[in-house]
Write an enzyme that holds these catalytic residues in place. Structure first.
Site, PDB file in Angstrom:
ATOM      1  CB  THR A   1      -0.849   0.093   1.291  1.00  0.00           C
ATOM      2  OG1 THR A   1       0.037   0.207   2.407  1.00  0.00           O
ATOM      3  CG2 THR A   1      -1.764  -1.088   1.467  1.00  0.00           C
ATOM      4  CG  ASP A   2       1.042   6.043  -0.911  1.00  0.00           C
ATOM      5  OD1 ASP A   2       2.045   6.112  -0.177  1.00  0.00           O
ATOM      6  OD2 ASP A   2       0.705   6.969  -1.676  1.00  0.00           O
ATOM      7  CD1 TRP A   3       5.048   5.446   4.766  1.00  0.00           C
ATOM      8  CD2 TRP A   3       4.774   4.254   2.909  1.00  0.00           C
ATOM      9  NE1 TRP A   3       6.172   4.660   4.589  1.00  0.00           N
ATOM     10  CE2 TRP A   3       6.036   3.923   3.462  1.00  0.00           C
ATOM     11  CE3 TRP A   3       4.390   3.583   1.751  1.00  0.00           C
ATOM     12  CZ2 TRP A   3       6.911   2.998   2.894  1.00  0.00           C
ATOM     13  CZ3 TRP A   3       5.253   2.650   1.170  1.00  0.00           C
ATOM     14  CH2 TRP A   3       6.491   2.372   1.746  1.00  0.00           C
ATOM     15  CB  THR A   4      -2.812   3.601   3.931  1.00  0.00           C
ATOM     16  OG1 THR A   4      -2.362   3.616   2.582  1.00  0.00           O
ATOM     17  CG2 THR A   4      -4.221   4.121   3.993  1.00  0.00           C
TER      18      THR A   4
END
Ligand code: BGC
Length: 731
Positions: free
Chosen positions: A268-271
């Site tokens: 994931t993107d930094w979620t």
């Protein structure tokens, strides 16, 4: 390695074994079998939190200050791996506590500049240098390249992206991936997908037709997956048609793996925490940056039957395969120094190749040597090397244009350098100042700088899209004074994105678009202004006459920093009403006049194109063109191959880019014959009614040009029978 030490004491219920297998690329299945559910859950979540003696503890940043890390599991020889940002270079902190050494990385030009070189060999070379720094500084995965489409010129992260066109974006990302990965480290292709604005970026839904998704927003990703085997892909923050990309099985498994054959790993993107179960099931292998709650959710969901252990094992296997091939996984001891000198040269060369000469009336450029220069504009003295956010780099220096010109043998007006080098960044040039400088200087250079970055979009305001009042007034005063003395005025644009030029571009004699050219930028600009280098960059996104001409008027940037109003359109959702008609596809097809077209860029020499042929051969059509340098200076030219399709079932843009090549440096009178392959697959349009790619039968025209509006030679070719390929996965 603080994190590894912590993990070693984290509790885990290990199966009774005399000796647990130690991970390598050949025993992934064995290691997987030996893992407890807790260990599997830990591996699926980025390494930021662990339980130590029943207490939650934060894992300190890895020793190399990377932006993320995966958990290590010492018992099974599973190493921690380290992830560093890009795409303008490795992004790590330059100093470390208790260590007197420095760890600067090279600041390369932004992605839009790299793409503007239209030179995939060059971009691969840049990738090799970046990948070397990733490895030298002890990292394993480089969070780059980024290839979202420039749907709208105001997207705050456009500088990190390549183009409004998917073919060039995909080709550049492919070259970059090959270069980076040649070092035995991995890339992370981002942000997958349709992440085209920064406003409300973690919640926004991009409402896009299946056709536009396939032809515009996914096509570049498809190319790099098929051509370069990227190790990882980053699922974006946003939703597509209402579904988070990170939770979308159809995107991450249906299209990416089943249709395209992706073999790597998705993170994931930094979620923060989302629907963890949906993410794991979708094939989002690793949750970044990760928290302990996510690990717990995975364990609980498997135990309660909400999540299949098969999904967990499938994802864990991919992470194990990745870890085993990384430098950390192989026990590589990074030197923690890199060849900054050599990479600075790569950065400078790249900067030179991607700058674009937009105007050059009366051969105002190149400048004769030794001139005295009236150098105006704050960014002549403080260059924007790159934008802000993850696309920033802690670089050892940034060379300004002032330095570049001074070291290049030009004398910069001391009156001006003392003004700008002190503090008056918003110096307004009065008619009187300009008159004085026009008397004692030979030429004026005026730089306009613009910056943007992660987390916000740009605005159609003065100081961003438009010049400020003091900028336009200063420009007018300088032009009036210098022209009155028969002297030239050059404008340099130091921007990461497109700005409005039509209202003022008639005034100066020459305009050089220097983009954000990385740490050596000032040298590269000076080399072009002096003629040491001949500009050969070309636009990969159109400069429209006015913002109102941009097809994607549904763009949320105007709502940045304002309190929410209930009647806001396109806030939290963006309707991609323009469909496939993004950038030049719109301007050309609708006959809208532009300031500078897609593919445009001048040179100090001239070129002629001849002998255009188009010969189908297997899966490609080979388009041949001979490019001749007809001017008086050595230079390079880009041959852009557009294709106009026959009238078929689906509407089509007037022409679309389907191939390109750049010549070598051609001396005056010299020619080069280029053979440019156009892939049959790239001629297909997406027929969404039938969820299939369709290449109509009929007569096509290969149009070879020096920009999208300037076609210099054509050749016809025929496709006898329509080609259909099913692509059933709907988003
Ligand atoms: C950005 C990514 C970046 C990540 C790690 C996110 O906010 O969108 O591009 O790689 O942070 O810094």
């Amino acid at each position: 390695m603080a994190a590894a030490a912590l993990l070693a004491i984290a509790p885990c219920v290990a199966p009774a074994q005399s000796k647990a297998p130690q991970l390598n690329s050949k025993n992934v299945d064995k290691v997987l079998k030996a893992m407890t559910l807790e260990e599997k859950a830990r591996l699926l979540v980025g390494g930021t939190e662990v339980i130590v003696n029943g207490k939650l503890e934060k894992v300190p940043y890895a020793y190399n200050d990377a932006v993320g890390q995966s958990h290590g599991i010492e018992r099974l020889g599973i190493a921690e791996t380290y992830w560093t940002d890009g795409p303008a270079g490795v992004r790590i902190r330059p100093t470390r506590q208790g260590d007197s050494r420095t760890f600067y990385a090279t600041g390369f030009p932004v992605a839009t500049l790299l793409a503007s070189s239209w030179d995939t060999d060059l971009v691969e070379r840049v990738g090799r240098a970046m990948g070397e720094e990733v490895k030298d500084y002890g990292c394993d995965i480089f969070l780059s390249p980024a290839l979202c489409i420039h749907r709208n010129p105001l997207c705050g992260r456009n500088f990190e992206y390549y183009s409004e066109d998917p073919l060039i974006a995909g080709a550049m990302a492919t070259a970059m991936t090959k270069g980076v990965q040649s070092n035995g480290v991995g890339v992370s292709i981002k942000h997958f997908a349709a992440n085209n604005c920064e406003t409300f970026r973690t919640e926004n839904t991009s409402n896009v037709s299946q056709r536009a998704l396939r032809e515009i927003y996914l096509r570049g990703f498809e190319r790099v997956v098929k051509d370069a085997n990227p190790w990882t892909i980053m699922s974006s923050y946003n939703k597509i048609n209402g579904v988070y990309t990170q939770e979308d099985y159809n995107l991450l498994t249906g299209i990416l793996r089943n249709e395209w054959g992706f073999k790597g790993m998705v993170e994931t993107d930094w979620t923060g925490t989302r629907n963890t179960v949906a993410q794991v099931h979708a094939g989002n292998d690793l949750m970044m940056p990760g928290n302990y709650e996510q690990q717990k959710q995975i364990v609980d969901a498997v135990n309660s039957g909400k999540l299949s252990i098969k999904d967990v094992d499938r994802n864990v296997r991919r992470i194990l395969e990745l870890v085993a091939k990384t430098p950390s996984g192989k026990g590589y001891k990074a030197p923690q120094v890199t060849d900054l000198k050599a990479h600075a040269q790569v950065s400078r060369k790249a900067a030179e190749e991607g700058m674009i000469l937009l105007k050059n009336n009366g051969n105002a450029l190149p400048l004769a040597s030794g001139l005295k220069v009236a150098l105006y504009g704050r960014t002549s003295y403080y260059l924007y090397a790159n934008g802000w956010g993850s696309g920033d780099v802690n670089k050892v220096h940034t060379i300004s244009l002032f330095q570049g010109l001074s070291e290049g043998g030009y004398k910069v007006s001391p009156e001006l350098s003392s003004i700008y080098n002190s503090s008056d960044s918003y110096f307004k040039v009065t008619p009187e100042n300009a008159r004085l400088r026009a008397e004692d200087c030979d030429v004026a250079i005026v730089t306009f700088g613009r910056n943007a970055g992660e987390g916000g979009d740009r605005h159609v305001t003065k100081g961003d899209w438009y010049l400020t009042d003091y900028e336009s007034q200063s420009l007018k005063n300088i032009v009036d004074a210098f022209h009155a003395k028969g002297k030239k005025v050059i404008v340099v644009l130091n921007t990461g994105g497109v700005i409005e030029t039509a209202s003022w571009s008639a005034q100066p004699d020459a305009i050089l678009l220097a983009w954000q050219p990385g740490q050596e930028g000032g040298y590269a600009i000076a080399d072009i202004l002096s003629g040491k280098a001949n500009p050969s960059g070309k636009l990969t996104s159109t400069f429209p006459v006015k913002y109102e001409d941009v097809p994607s008027q549904n763009f949320p940037s105007n709502y940045n920093n304002e309190p929410f109003k209930a009647d806001w359109k396109n806030y939290g959702y963006v309707d991609y009403d323009e469909g496939i008609y993004v950038g030049y596809r719109h301007y050309l097809t609708k006959g809208v006049k532009v300031a500078y077209p897609f593919g445009y860029g001048l040179s100090y020499t001239t070129f002629a194109f001849s002998g255009v042929k188009a010969q189908p051969k297997g899966n490609v059509i080979n388009v041949t063109v001979t490019v001749k340098n007809t001017g008086s200076k050595a230079g390079k030219e880009v041959a852009e191959v557009y294709v106009a399709a026959p009238k078929g079932k689906l509407d089509k843009p007037l022409r679309e880019l389907k191939g390109f090549a750049k010549t070598r440096l051609l001396n005056p009178g010299e020619s080069q014959t280029l053979v440019i392959p156009v892939r049959m697959d790239d001629l297909a349009s997406f027929d969404e009614a039938n969820m299939q790619w369709l290449t109509d039968a009929g007569e096509y025209t290969a149009e070879v040009g020096s920009d999208a509006n300037t076609i210099l030679g054509t050749a016809k070719f025929n496709i006898k029978k329509a080609i259909v390929k099913k692509a059933p996965t709907k988003l």
